[in-house]
Design a protein around this motif. Sequence first.
Motif, PDB file in Angstrom:
ATOM      1  N   GLU A  74      62.112  92.369  29.412  1.00  0.00           N
ATOM      2  CA  GLU A  74      62.904  91.975  30.576  1.00  0.00           C
ATOM      3  C   GLU A  74      62.313  90.770  31.297  1.00  0.00           C
ATOM      4  N   SER A  75      60.993  90.750  31.457  1.00  0.00           N
ATOM      5  CA  SER A  75      60.328  89.636  32.131  1.00  0.00           C
ATOM      6  C   SER A  75      59.891  88.602  31.101  1.00  0.00           C
ATOM      7  N   THR A  76      60.381  87.398  31.248  1.00  0.00           N
ATOM      8  CA  THR A  76      60.061  86.337  30.280  1.00  0.00           C
ATOM      9  C   THR A  76      58.854  85.509  30.701  1.00  0.00           C
ATOM     10  N   HIS A  77      58.496  85.568  32.007  1.00  0.00           N
ATOM     11  CA  HIS A  77      57.406  84.741  32.509  1.00  0.00           C
ATOM     12  C   HIS A  77      56.507  85.530  33.469  1.00  0.00           C
ATOM     13  N   LYS A  78      55.253  85.145  33.476  1.00  0.00           N
ATOM     14  CA  LYS A  78      54.313  85.619  34.496  1.00  0.00           C
ATOM     15  C   LYS A  78      53.953  84.401  35.337  1.00  0.00           C
ATOM     16  N   TRP A  79      54.057  84.534  36.658  1.00  0.00           N
ATOM     17  CA  TRP A  79      53.830  83.371  37.501  1.00  0.00           C
ATOM     18  C   TRP A  79      52.998  83.702  38.737  1.00  0.00           C
ATOM     19  N   THR A  80      52.404  82.666  39.284  1.00  0.00           N
ATOM     20  CA  THR A  80      51.614  82.778  40.508  1.00  0.00           C
ATOM     21  C   THR A  80      52.060  81.682  41.462  1.00  0.00           C
ATOM     22  N   THR A  81      52.349  82.069  42.696  1.00  0.00           N
ATOM     23  CA  THR A  81      52.646  81.096  43.740  1.00  0.00           C
ATOM     24  C   THR A  81      51.514  81.136  44.753  1.00  0.00           C
ATOM     25  N   TYR A  82      51.237  80.011  45.412  1.00  0.00           N
ATOM     26  CA  TYR A  82      50.013  79.948  46.211  1.00  0.00           C
ATOM     27  C   TYR A  82      50.071  78.835  47.245  1.00  0.00           C
TER      28      TYR A  82
END
Length: 275
Positions: A74-82
């Motif tokens: 289901e999740s295609t990406h792992k991301w971090t916002t900062y």
Amino acid sequence: MAAAQPVASSYLNPSGSTTSAGSSGGAPVSSKRKRRLHDLSPDEPMVGRVKGVEVTIPIVYGSIAFWLGKKAAESTHKWTTYVRSANNEDLSVLIKKVVFQLHPSFEKPTRTVEAAPFELSESGWGEFEIGITLHFHPDVGEKPLELFHHLKLYADDESIPQTTKKPVVVESYDEIVLSEPMEASFGRLRNHPVARVIGSPASPLVLPAAEGSFERNGGDTKDHSLLQWFMKHSEAEDLNLLATARQQVCAAAAKLKKDLGVLETEISRIKATTH
């Protein structure tokens, strides 16, 4: 939890111009601006503020997203916002907490980070706008600052194959300008490694002993796991890039001039032989 549907690959950056985000196999993208937090009104009392002084703290906010590969469910990406310092120093000298507002489809879409480094990691499959609110320490004497960042997951150039090795990086450079900063926090802020101070106090200040120094509290991002993907933001680097570009243009112009000279000589030779 999956986020919103993917949206168009271009968005409006803080300066008001349209830009496309960096992608795997492409160059990362950043935008730059300056924010003046305290614009004094004529009738505003000056009690507790340092007259004739301006303190600037450069910050960077953005996101880094990794594609999880073809086998991802289901999740295609792992991301971090900062939100980080432009040179990865600890921002907790200025910022008390950061509130990230995610898409409503996420569980608990409002996330509060109360200690540096101010960041949030998630996974999903869609792009959306992230609201980022900076809350300053009470002694800074400023209202919260709202920022907006477009989470970018996919490559703008569809001809570039996706890879799990190189992430999509989008950052915005910003400068927080404190005009007439509060006396209570001035000593702490002016000694921050990235602070730029313009002017000097009109009269001698008696600052709290604890406010006269800056100590590294482990909230910096100098040893961050994503450090290699952070973009560099500095006036010196911008000048170097401009100088390099100028050299390339001058070299190309010189080559064209040389080629033109050769062509003119050849034309003259041909004309001479035909008469």
